[in-house]
Each structure stands twice: as structure tokens, then as C-alpha cells.
Design an enzyme around this catalytic site. Structure first.
Site, PDB file in Angstrom:
ATOM      1  N   HIS A 243     -31.984  24.041 -18.166  1.00 55.79           N
ATOM      2  CA  HIS A 243     -31.057  24.286 -19.270  1.00 55.79           C
ATOM      3  C   HIS A 243     -30.206  25.490 -18.889  1.00 55.79           C
ATOM      4  CE1 HIS A 243     -30.724  23.108 -23.744  1.00 55.79           C
ATOM      5  NE2 HIS A 243     -30.315  22.155 -22.961  1.00 55.79           N
TER       6      HIS A 243
ATOM      7  N   HIS B 249     -25.027  14.640 -15.247  1.00 56.34           N
ATOM      8  CA  HIS B 249     -26.297  14.972 -15.871  1.00 56.34           C
ATOM      9  C   HIS B 249     -27.118  13.722 -16.165  1.00 56.34           C
ATOM     10  CE1 HIS B 249     -28.744  17.899 -18.093  1.00 56.34           C
ATOM     11  NE2 HIS B 249     -28.990  16.908 -18.934  1.00 56.34           N
TER      12      HIS B 249
END
Lengths: 229, 734
Positions: free
Chosen positions: B91, B45
Site C-alpha cells: 500500500h 495493479h
């Protein structure tokens, strides 16, 4: 007309009403931060839309008990006009300046869309720019806009012709489908007994220019400007 | 200090060889705090370790680009002293576990990325993917995500003006929630994250730090297994009210001269914000973690460094400006704490009540972040459709009605009515059209934005699919009269350690890069979300493009719906009858087959520019691009939006399903009262354009005499989602 627009933490539609007022009056209203020490001399106080204090406790409940609202009550008692839009309407009911309460929408969801309103009385500084029975199109954008008042209060509002706006069909007919939030008696906005205080859930300030898709909201601001000058 | 066992290393998502590199950099065993920092900084990430090699190939510069990828968001020059700041971010994992909070904090995070740079957010968009509508979780997830996006954006007071939604069984176990924010800043007042000036104070503002979201970045870098529900504690909880205060306070401080650098605390919280600021500025940083405002008692340095509590920012101030800044944050009732200072040591030094609890070298950690050239296997070319294998339509209008009432083509009104799309009074083109348009403060110009991707094309042909996402975004902007300026991308894929998935990633990025180069439509920011699989089932490759364009004159804006009767309908662009991967085949005939439509980038460029010229010459009353579902769907959408019917000339050779439902690219429908001039201009430009019908009436009529009323068409189209969500009311309430 001199105007004060009050800004609480979480107020978020002050710019919209500032634009509409500037358009109508030719000058910008004063924006008052809720902690400001002094209150200006004005003809109109506006409580704009938003989520004051994050809707903590209940929509409008915290703002209604903030120090600046004591000043608003004093000003209202002196006869200064007060306009509460959306969260401003919620604050006015929580502060006891208008009767009733605004509950969660019947559909339980936030709703943002154009609605039609019927002008129920042109007898107030806020509605003098319209005609009785006129139908206007303006948007709503709220989660807690279901107006509730008990039978006795409702009767009083009707008898005193203090219901300013009702949700209606494009043709002006009253039906359940045109009511976006389940408000009793299709009520979208009400006046105080003095007719100097208006609370409404819809956003006439977002319908004042052709590019916004409707100019029907201008009547409220133009009428106010004429009435309070 | 606890000893670091192989189990602890594995729990932190580090491979054994990555841990060896940690020890090499540290010159010793790390302690738990330090290990946690390595873990998040080297997570997929934060480090983009699988995709970096390929991301570098994307075009990122251009005439309008002020800031490309690498900052909190990208920046483009709008002229007249203004700049647009924008980015899209995923998300996905949190939204699957806890849809309301996952989606809400997604919106909060992307808003912070934009206002961190000095921009006031002016619009939010999103791109959502859900599983099969019949999957038992889909309603619950859709209801929660939409309520979460609305709940956050509505309270903060930023209009949510656009987006897209698809449904497909490949997302049953991994929904996608991509949120985009566009903001506006004075061109010469952009704020960056590179820290500078040894001795300058490091200041923490916003919400207090709690234990929420610890290891969110690591979670977002792993596949879901059976235990994904147990990961709920790692989902953060958002507070849009605090975010609203934070926006106002930051913008107020940004109007002063106090700030040297500023960075929001997003994924990996205090760790990545302080680390990135120091690393970009080539300085060291010393933090006294006991001074961090804390929400809970007994928090440890490890938790403080890794918490993903929301609505927090880190900034470096010029010395002597602390009191000025503190007054502003106190006005807005937000926490403000000087938690450290910059140093010239090149190290991150962490103290807890005066005692050192962590000491890491900054550059070596950042530079040694793993970068992999993972094996990639190209997606095999799909079988072409046989010429005789295409079912024709007996009743095109009934087929149209069925298509318009499917999950992917029905009206999204149920969704966008839950978003305040009008706040600020500048929304000129609302949700439901090709692109949203928001007025700029000059009152004359507008900013248009759209999110686009067609995952079913990417699945069979990543390269063409990557191109198509860019091309569709380009068309959606041109169709509203906006000059396409730049894009942000959100690359959502499965597990990159599998060569066939890595092949999708490489193919999509290549296609995207080629399209962005040809169209001079650079990528200025973006986000990568990998490991979107559950139980070995990956999502469709979903490289979402968020495009932004500039409308020079709002007065020339064409409408989305049919605006008046007796106007000519012109189809611009070449129709070849491509039905591979079309919704016609999939949703009417149950066949997900054939190749994706090829994208001719030169034709896209030529046709898009032609449309813009015609709009600016005032010849276009309405315009719509042709995409999902083909021409007949595009016409029906325009008719419903304008509440006006039309006649469509379907004489030979236009009588086939291929003409009516093909998904050939680079096409637009133009409504005009000046067909001669438009056709002549098209002829000169070498662009195919033909009059195919005329507006009027209250139905869609074909040359065959077949017709369908707008009311009949609208009934299923407008109400599909309402009905679907009402089928199980218990789930539709978030």
C-alpha cells in the site's frame, strides 16, 4: 467457580482470558454475547480487553451504557465478583463501578510491552494468590491506560487500601520510568469499596504459561479460583 | 451518456491502442461506466500487464501447496487437518500521501484477502522502507505508518509480530508499506472466489459504499509527479472496528453451508470483485446497483463500481440460504443486501433502477487484458573491490558500537511496542528476532514467519539480490527451528517502461525463482507494485519475501538471545570476507560499493537443514543467522537479547574487519553445550563449523583484550529511534 466472560462488538481479548481461566479452573467459562437474552448464574463476571464499539466516543463509553451492563451492575450489587481487564477497566470506570478515568497514555502512543507490577494488597479475591509487596511481570497493551483520579478520590483509594497494583521497577521500586502510561501514583489496578470488583490495565491472562515468557499472571486466576469456590 | 474524449481516456490511464481494443471488444464506444471498468481491470495493479510474463517463471507448486497464486491468498497444508493461508500486499502510494490511513487500510486489505478464504488471521507482519532519516518528511511518514499499522491491527485484535525497516534516500519520494497476514483454516474448509450456479444470489456485506478511493488502482499504476499531494481524496479511510465484525460474521457464516464463493472488495472495489468471481467461474452476472448500501446521497453507478470503500465483501450464496446469512450479519450489525444474481450470459450487466447502465462481455475483457514483453536491460556488473581497497578496523568494538546505533541496525523496539504483538496469547517468539513464532491450536506446534529483502544488494545485482532475499528468509526460519514451507512475494520497483528498471524486475524474479526452486520453497501468492518513482527518481529494487515455516515442537525452540554462561559459540558456514555492499563499508566509510555477496544456494540448503537437525536433536540453546552487519553484529544482537556477554576468539586469521563485518551468506551462530557432537555432525555433512568463543560476563571481549560493556552497546542501539523521533516532537505524534 462459574464464570461469564462478556463479549461486546469489538471485544478482542476474550480468548486470552478464557484460556487463562480454563487453565486455572479446569473448565471453560461461558462466553456471553452482549445481546444474549438471559444471564447465567455465576460467581465471576469478566469484561475482557479490546475495542468495544470501536472506542467510539471514548474507550468503554458505549459499552458502559449497553443493556448487558445494567445486568452486570445488578449482579455486582448481589456480590458477584467482577474483573475488568484493559478495555474492561475502562468500561468499569465509565459505568461508575470503579472511580476515576483512563486517559490517553502520557506518551500518546499505543504501548505493548512487559511491565513489572507490585502487589499493593493481597486482601481481595483477585490478589489473594499473591503476597503484599510481591513483584510480578506481565504485559500491557493499550492506548488509553493513564489512570486519573482527583486528589480526594486518590486519598480515599489509598486510605482504604484499594490500590491493587502499581507499576514498579524489577526490584519493586516506584519510579516514573517503570510507568508505561503516566498513570497517577503509578496505579495499574484498583478495587471497589466492596473489594469484589477489580479493574486493571495490564494483561495477567497473557502471562500464565512458560511459553508466553512469564507465569506471573497465574496467581490472579488461581487465587480467584480458590477464593470463589 | 457523455461522449468519451481522448482526455477522458487519458485520465483513465488507458493508452490509445488499449482504447482501440476496448472498442473492438465492445463493438461500439463504451459509456463512462464501462470505460471505468476497463480502466481498472487493465491497470497495472489489477492486470500485472508488465510483470505477468516473468511471474509465470516462478515455481508455484510443491508437496505442501494447496493453492498457489491466482486466488485471494495462497494456501499450504500444515498436516493434522490444518492449512495456513497467507499473502503480502503493498500500500505504497496511499501511505506516502496519507501515512496513517494508507498503512491502516493496507493492513485491512491483506486481512480480508486471508479471511475471505475461510482462515482466521493469526499474525500480521510488514516490510517498510523509508527515505533518508534526515529528509524532512521521514519522521512524519514513519510515525504515521507505524501508528496506522498499529491502530488497525491492534483494534482488529491480530498480533503484529514481525517485520523489517530500512532507510535509504532512494525512498525519499516513495516509501514502501508492505503488509502480510497469515491465517489458519481447516484444510477441508477453504473458500474460493469462482462463482457458480446461474440464478444464485449475489450478496453484498460489510460497510456501506462511499466516494472514497475512487481510482485508487489507477493511482497505484502511475508515477508520482508534483501533484501527488492532490491525490489525497483517492486514499481510503479504514474502520478496523467494522473489519473485526466482518471477520467474525464471515467466519460464522463459513461454518454453515451457505456460501458458494466469496471475494473481498479490494482495489477497484465492486468492479474487480464481481468481475473476477464471474470470470473465474465462467458465468455471467447481473447487478442492480441501486440496491448497493450507500453512505452518501446522489452516488452514480460509475462511483459505485469504482469506489474503494473498505471493509466490504461480495459473495454468492446457495439459493434459499439468504435468511440464514442475513441473520448472522444482522447479529454483527453489518449491512447485508442481495444486489444481483449470476446468469449464463457470460456478460456483466449493470442496472440502475431497472435501466441498463453497462453491459460488457466478461471473458473477452479478461482475456484481452494487455500483457507486455517490455524491453529490459540487465544491470551492469558492479566493479569488484580491490584487495587493498578495504579499510581495516582499528577498534572493531567501537566500530560495532557505531554500526549498532545506525538507522538500519538500531533496535526496532520503538516500532513494535506500538503494535499489540501478544494478543491471543500464542506469541512464542516476539518481534526483534529472526522470525516470529505463533503457537498453533494443538499447543505443540508453531508457525514461524519473517519478511526479508536487502535492496542495496538488488540494486547492484538484481539476480543475486533476488536470491539473497529468499535465502535470508529461509535462514531466519531455520534459525528458529522452523521448516521453511512457502513464500509470498511483494515486488516493489520503479517504472517498468524504462528498460533498466524492467531489467531489475527480470533479474530479481529470475534470482528469486532459482532460489525458490533449489530450496523447494515455492511462491504461493504475491503482489506487484510498479511505478514507485517520483520526479524520475526510482526506489531501490525491493522484492520482499514473506516466508512461512512450521515448528514441529515448540519445546525445542532455541532462544534468540544468549541463554546462559559457559556455553560454546559455533559459527556455521563459510566466511570469505565479502565486504562489497556491506553496512560496514556504507555506514562507517560512506561507500556504497562493490558487488553484492554471492549466494550459494546448495550451501544455504545444506546449512539450513543442518541447523534444523541440530535444533531438533536438542543441541542448540540459541541460534541467529548472520546477515546485515556481519558476524560481530549478530553476536552483539544475541548478547543484548540475552543480557549476557561473550568472549570472541579473534586470533589470526580472524583479526580482520573482513572476518568480523563481512556479509557472506549461508551462515549461522549456534550456542551449544555439546560442541563435540555439533562439530562432528558438521564434519560428516561437509559443513564448515568452528568454535569461535564462549558466553559469559557482561561485555563483549576480544582476544586482543579489547572489550565493550553491554550497557555501552545497548545505550545507542536501544534508544536510537526514540531519540530520532523525539528530535522533532511535533512530527512524531501521528
Amino acid at each position: 467457580m462459574q464464570t461469564a466472560v462478556i463479549r461486546f462488538p469489538g471485544t478482542n481479548r476474550e480468548k486470552d482470558v478464557v484460556m487463562a481461566l480454563e487453565h486455572a479452573t479446569g473448565h471453560a467459562p461461558r462466553v456471553i454475547w452482549h445481546k444474549d437474552a438471559s444471564f447465567p448464574d455465576v460467581d465471576l463476571i469478566v469484561l475482557p480487553g479490546g475495542f468495544s464499539y470501536g472506542d467510539h466516543l471514548r474507550a468503554g463509553a458505549m459499552a458502559a451504557h449497553s443493556p448487558v451492563m445494567k445486568e452486570v451492575v445488578r449482579q455486582a450489587e448481589k456480590g458477584v465478583a467482577v474483573l475488568g481487564i484493559c478495555n474492561g477497566f475502562q468500561i468499569l470506570t465509565e459505568a461508575g463501578l470503579l472511580p476515576g478515568a483512563l486517559l490517553r497514555n502520557a506518551g500518546l502512543k499505543f504501548v505493548c510491552r512487559d511491565v513489572c507490577l507490585r502487589i499493593e494488597t493481597a486482601e481481595s479475591p483477585f490478589t489473594t494468590g499473591y503476597q503484599n509487596g510481591q513483584v510480578i511481570q506481565v504485559p500491557v497493551a493499550h492506548h488509553d491506560g493513564c489512570y486519573y483520579a482527583d486528589d480526594e478520590e486518590l486519598k480515599r483509594l489509598r486510605d482504604e487500601e484499594r490500590i491493587a497494583f502499581r507499576y514498579c521497577s524489577a526490584q519493586g521500586g516506584q519510579d516514573n520510568r517503570s510507568n508505561p502510561n503516566g498513570s497517577r501514583d503509578e496505579i495499574a489496578g484498583i478495587l471497589s469499596a466492596s473489594r469484589r470488583i477489580l479493574g486493571l490495565m495490564p494483561h495477567p491472562e497473557n502471562a500464565t504459561e512458560p511459553l508466553q515468557g512469564s507465569t506471573d499472571g497465574s496467581g490472579l486466576f488461581d487465587g480467584l479460583t480458590r477464593a470463589l469456590n | 451518456m457523455s461522449t468519451i474524449t481522448p482526455e477522458i481516456i487519458a485520465e483513465h490511464g488507458l493508452a490509445p491502442e488499449e482504447y482501440d481494443r476496448v472498442k473492438e471488444i465492445m463493438g461500439r464506444e463504451p459509456n463512462l461506466v464501462e470505460l471505468g471498468i476497463f480502466s481498472v481491470m487493465w491497470s497495472e495493479h489489477c492486470s500485472y500487464k508488465s510483470s505477468k510474463k516473468w511471474l509465470k517463471t516462478l515455481p508455484t507448486s510443491g508437496q505442501h501447496v494447496i493453492q498457489g497464486p491466482g486466488e485471494n491468498a495462497g494456501v499450504i497444508d500444515l498436516g493434522e487437518g490444518q492449512a495456513a493461508v497467507f499473502k503480502i500486499e503493498s500500500h505504497n502510494h496511499p501511505s506516502f500521501i496519507e501515512p496513517y490511513q494508507g498503512a491502516a487500510t493496507g493492513v485491512g486489505g491483506i486481512l480480508r484477502d486471508v479471511f475471505t478464504m475461510g482462515a482466521r488471521p493469526i499474525m500480521n507482519l510488514n516490510a517498510l522502507r523509508f527515505g533518508d532519516p534526515e529528509h524532512p518528511k521521514t519522521r512524519h511518514l514513519l510515525a504515521g505508518v507505524v501508528a496506522g499499522i498499529g491502530g488497525y491491527g491492534n483494534c482488529v485484535g491480530i498480533p503484529t509480530v514481525g517485520g523489517e525497516i530500512n532507510f535509504h534516500p532512494a525512498y525519499n519520494g516513495n516509501i514502501l508499506v508492505n503488509a502480510m497476514t497469515v491465517g489458519l483454516a481447516p484444510r477441508d474448509r477453504i473458500f474460493y472466489s469462482a462463482a457458480a450456479g446461474a440464478g444464485n444470489p449475489v450478496v453484498y456485506v460489510g460497510s456501506k459504499t462511499g466516494r472514497d478511493g475512487i481510482h485508487g488502482a489507477t493511482m497505484a499504476s502511475a508515477e508520482f509527479g508534483e501533484d501527488s499531494e492532490e491525490k489525497r481524496p483517492t486514499v481510503q479511510v479504514g474502520d478496523p472496528f467494522t473489519e473485526k465484525l466482518l471477520i467474525e460474521a464471515c467466519l460464522e457464516l463459513m461454518a454453515t453451508e451457505a456460501i458458494v464463493a466469496i471475494q473481498d472488495m479490494g482495489a477497484a472495489g465492486l468492479t474487480s470483485s464481481s468481475f473476477e468471481m464471474a470470470s473465474k467461474g465462467g458465468v455471467g452476472v447481473a447487478l442492480d446497483l441501486d440496491r448497493v448500501p450507500m453512505r452518501e446521497e446522489g452516488m452514480t453507478p460509475y462511483e459505485l463500481m469504482l469506489s474503494e470503500s473498505q471493509e466490504r465483501m461480495l459473495m454468492v450464496l446457495k439459493p434459499g440460504h439468504e435468511d440464514e446469512a442475513r441473520r448472522i450479519f444482522e447479529k454483527w450489525d453489518l449491512d447485508f443486501a442481495v444486489i444481483g444474481h449470476l446468469t449464463d450470459s457470460g456478460r456483466m450487466e449493470l442496472r440502475w433502477h431497472g435501466e441498463t447502465v453497462g453491459d460488457l462481455p466478461i471473458d473477452p475483457l479478461a482475456e484481452a487484458a494487455p500483457e507486455y514483453d517490455r524491453p529490459h536491460q540487465p544491470t551492469p556488473a558492479p566493479q569488484p573491490l580491490g584487495v587493498n581497497d578495504i579499510p581495516d578496523s582499528q577498534d572493531p568494538l567501537q566500530d560495532l558500537k557505531k554500526l549498532m546505533s545506525t538507522a538500519d541496525l538500531c533496535s526496532r523496539r520503538w516500532v513494535w511496542e506500538q503494535y499489540d504483538h501478544l494478543i491471543n496469547g500464542d506469541t512464542i517468539r516476539r518481534p526483534g528476532g529472526d522470525a516470529a513464532v505463533v503457537r498453533l491450536p494443538d499447543g505443540r506446534r508453531g508457525l514461524a514467519a519473517t519478511t526479508d529483502c536487502t535492496p542495496r544488494y538488488c540494486q547492484v545485482d538484481p539476480q543475486e539480490g533476488g536470491k539473497q532475499a529468499v535465502a535470508e528468509s529461509w535462514r531466519n526460519l531455520c534459525a528458529v527451528g522452523a521448516h521453511p514451507m512457502a513464500v509470498t512475494n511483494n515486488l516493489n520497483f520503479g517504472n517498468p517502461e524504462r528498460p533498466e528498471i524492467m531489467g531489475q524486475i527480470v533479474g530479481c524474479i529470475q534470482g528469486m525463482g532459482e532460489a525458490c526452486s533449489t530450496l523447494e520453497y515455492p511462491v504461493i501468492s504475491g503482489n506487484v507494485s510498479l511505478y514507485n518513482e517520483t520526479g524520475g527518481q526510482p526506489i531501490l529494487p525491493t522484492p520482499v519475501i514473506g516466508g512461512v515455516g512450521l515448528v514441529d515442537d515448540l519445546e525445542e525452540l532455541p532462544s534468540a538471545g544468549l541463554p546462559a554462561a559457559d556455553l560454546d559459540i559455533i559459527l556455521v558456514g563459510e566466511t570469505r570476507g565479502h565486504l562489497g555492499q556491506s553496512l560496514y563499508l556504507r555506514d562507517l566509510h560512506g561507500r556504497e560499493e562493490g558487488p553484492a555477496p554471492p549466494v550459494d544456494l546448495e550451501a544455504e540448503k545444506r546449512n539450513g537443514r543442518f541447523i534444523l537437525q541440530q535444533i531438533e536433536a536438542g543441541r542448540v540453546a540459541a541460534c541467529h543467522d548472520v546477515s546485515d552487519g556481519g558476524l560481530l553484529v549478530a553476536l552483539a544482537e544475541m548478547a543484548l537479547a540475552g543480557n549476557l556477554g561473550l568472549f570472541l576468539d579473534t586470533t589470526e586469521p580472524r583479526a580482520t574487519a573482513a572476518w568480523l563485518f563481512a556479509e557472506d551468506q549461508a551462515r549461522y551462530v549456534v550456542i551449544t553445550s555439546d560442541k563435540e557432537t555439533v562439530l562432528e555432525a558438521a564434519g560428516k555433512a561437509g559443513i564448515k563449523a568452528e568454535v569461535i568463543g564462549r558466553t559469559g560476563g557482561d561485555s563483549l571481549k576480544l582476544s586482543t583484550g579489547q572489550h565493550i560493556s553491554l550497557d555501552e552497546l545497548r545505550e545507542g542501539h536501544e534508544n536510537w529511534l526514540d531519540r530520532y523521533m523525539a528530535e522533532n516532537p511535533a512530527d512524531s505524534v501521528a
